[in-house]
Design a protein around this motif. Sequence first.
Motif, PDB file in Angstrom:
ATOM      1  N   UNK A  18      -8.757-105.755  12.756  1.00  0.00           N
ATOM      2  CA  UNK A  18      -8.051-106.925  13.304  1.00  0.00           C
ATOM      3  C   UNK A  18      -6.964-107.426  12.358  1.00  0.00           C
ATOM      4  N   UNK A  19      -6.870-106.835  11.167  1.00  0.00           N
ATOM      5  CA  UNK A  19      -5.937-107.365  10.163  1.00  0.00           C
ATOM      6  C   UNK A  19      -4.928-106.347   9.641  1.00  0.00           C
ATOM      7  N   UNK A  20      -5.203-105.039   9.759  1.00  0.00           N
ATOM      8  CA  UNK A  20      -4.365-104.017   9.129  1.00  0.00           C
ATOM      9  C   UNK A  20      -2.970-103.996   9.743  1.00  0.00           C
ATOM     10  N   UNK A  21      -1.945-104.216   8.903  1.00  0.00           N
ATOM     11  CA  UNK A  21      -0.569-104.334   9.377  1.00  0.00           C
ATOM     12  C   UNK A  21       0.325-103.188   8.921  1.00  0.00           C
ATOM     13  N   UNK A  22       0.047-102.590   7.764  1.00  0.00           N
ATOM     14  CA  UNK A  22       0.896-101.534   7.217  1.00  0.00           C
ATOM     15  C   UNK A  22       0.028-100.351   6.801  1.00  0.00           C
ATOM     16  N   UNK A  23       0.394 -99.141   7.272  1.00  0.00           N
ATOM     17  CA  UNK A  23      -0.295 -97.918   6.876  1.00  0.00           C
ATOM     18  C   UNK A  23       0.764 -96.901   6.465  1.00  0.00           C
ATOM     19  N   UNK A  24       0.659 -96.378   5.237  1.00  0.00           N
ATOM     20  CA  UNK A  24       1.606 -95.392   4.723  1.00  0.00           C
ATOM     21  C   UNK A  24       0.939 -94.018   4.700  1.00  0.00           C
ATOM     22  N   UNK A  25       1.427 -93.109   5.569  1.00  0.00           N
ATOM     23  CA  UNK A  25       0.913 -91.742   5.651  1.00  0.00           C
ATOM     24  C   UNK A  25       2.015 -90.734   5.340  1.00  0.00           C
ATOM     25  N   UNK A  26       2.936 -91.109   4.486  1.00  0.00           N
ATOM     26  CA  UNK A  26       4.032 -90.212   4.123  1.00  0.00           C
ATOM     27  C   UNK A  26       3.512 -88.978   3.385  1.00  0.00           C
ATOM     28  N   UNK A  27       4.002 -87.813   3.793  1.00  0.00           N
ATOM     29  CA  UNK A  27       3.668 -86.579   3.105  1.00  0.00           C
ATOM     30  C   UNK A  27       2.186 -86.257   3.087  1.00  0.00           C
ATOM     31  N   UNK A  28       1.512 -86.420   4.226  1.00  0.00           N
ATOM     32  CA  UNK A  28       0.062 -86.197   4.272  1.00  0.00           C
ATOM     33  C   UNK A  28      -0.335 -85.012   5.160  1.00  0.00           C
ATOM     34  N   UNK A  29       0.635 -84.141   5.483  1.00  0.00           N
ATOM     35  CA  UNK A  29       0.316 -82.924   6.219  1.00  0.00           C
ATOM     36  C   UNK A  29       0.046 -83.139   7.693  1.00  0.00           C
TER      37      UNK A  29
END
Length: 305
Positions: free
Chosen positions: A201-212
């Motif tokens: 209910x709170x997660x706003x930013x997820x960084x998955x750069x360069x993760x295949x």
Amino acid sequence: MLSGSIQISGETLSSAEVKDICDSLRTNSVRLLSLRGCHISDRDFHRISRHVADCQSLAQLNLNLGVVSNINRVKQLAEALASNRSIHSLFLHGTPLTDSGLAILNPVLSLHPSLISLDLGDCILGDEGMNLICGMLPPDGAKSGLKELTLSANPAITVKGWARLAIAVAHSSQLRVLNLDYNPLGDHIAGMLAVAVASSRTLEVVDLEGTGLTNQSAQVFLDMVENYPTSLRTLILAENNISLELQQQISDLLSEGEEEEENENEGQEDAERQKEIWIAQSNPESQAILMSTHLEDSLLAETEM
């Protein structure tokens, strides 16, 4: 005295420079201390740690790129954090911490009353370390936990470890930013993370750069943001084998959701203002009360300043 900042990068610190740093910590005149990539003698690191322990003004401590270079320094940092009550952001990116080092820090990190942001990127962590990290993301209502977590470039973590994190994120009541860039996640793990993001209910930013990741993962995230309500505002998918078209579609949908929420908030604020005006105009006594309340708030603010 207003708290300031000390930011030094990639230098070998002399004893005189360390003394100045310690004096600033001792007098509670520093809010941000960044010694990124600096070379410090064991004796001077111990001096700094002792003053970090007692400092009441320090909010951010950056020891990235190997400053905490051995197990003795890990123990000294743990002792400092056990006494410190003010730090809310701790950066250890590029520290040869390993699961054993994190086990030493874990008790004080978990119980620290102010810590909300933690960077453990490139710290040579594995599944045992991940179990400890998940303990810092308590289930809803248990206690306050981390709001920002960075685990970039920890390739030794296996599918089991990432699954454990996905479960913890799904039930965390606090986490807002999760950086997992440059880990070999692949589509399978990304699918688990998508479920966790949808549940949070709170997660706003997820960084998955360069993760295949591939278009398969992007389709899952696209379906999520298109059909299910989520708090997500930013999803970073650069440097993956994902088409620019899919990335743009996801970005556009997230932007639309943010605009809708802003419009809703503005509408609520307008409605509250209109209600206040209507009450004040329809009832002279209420008007006097409202005016008095606003004046008292103003005076209280000035008094606090």
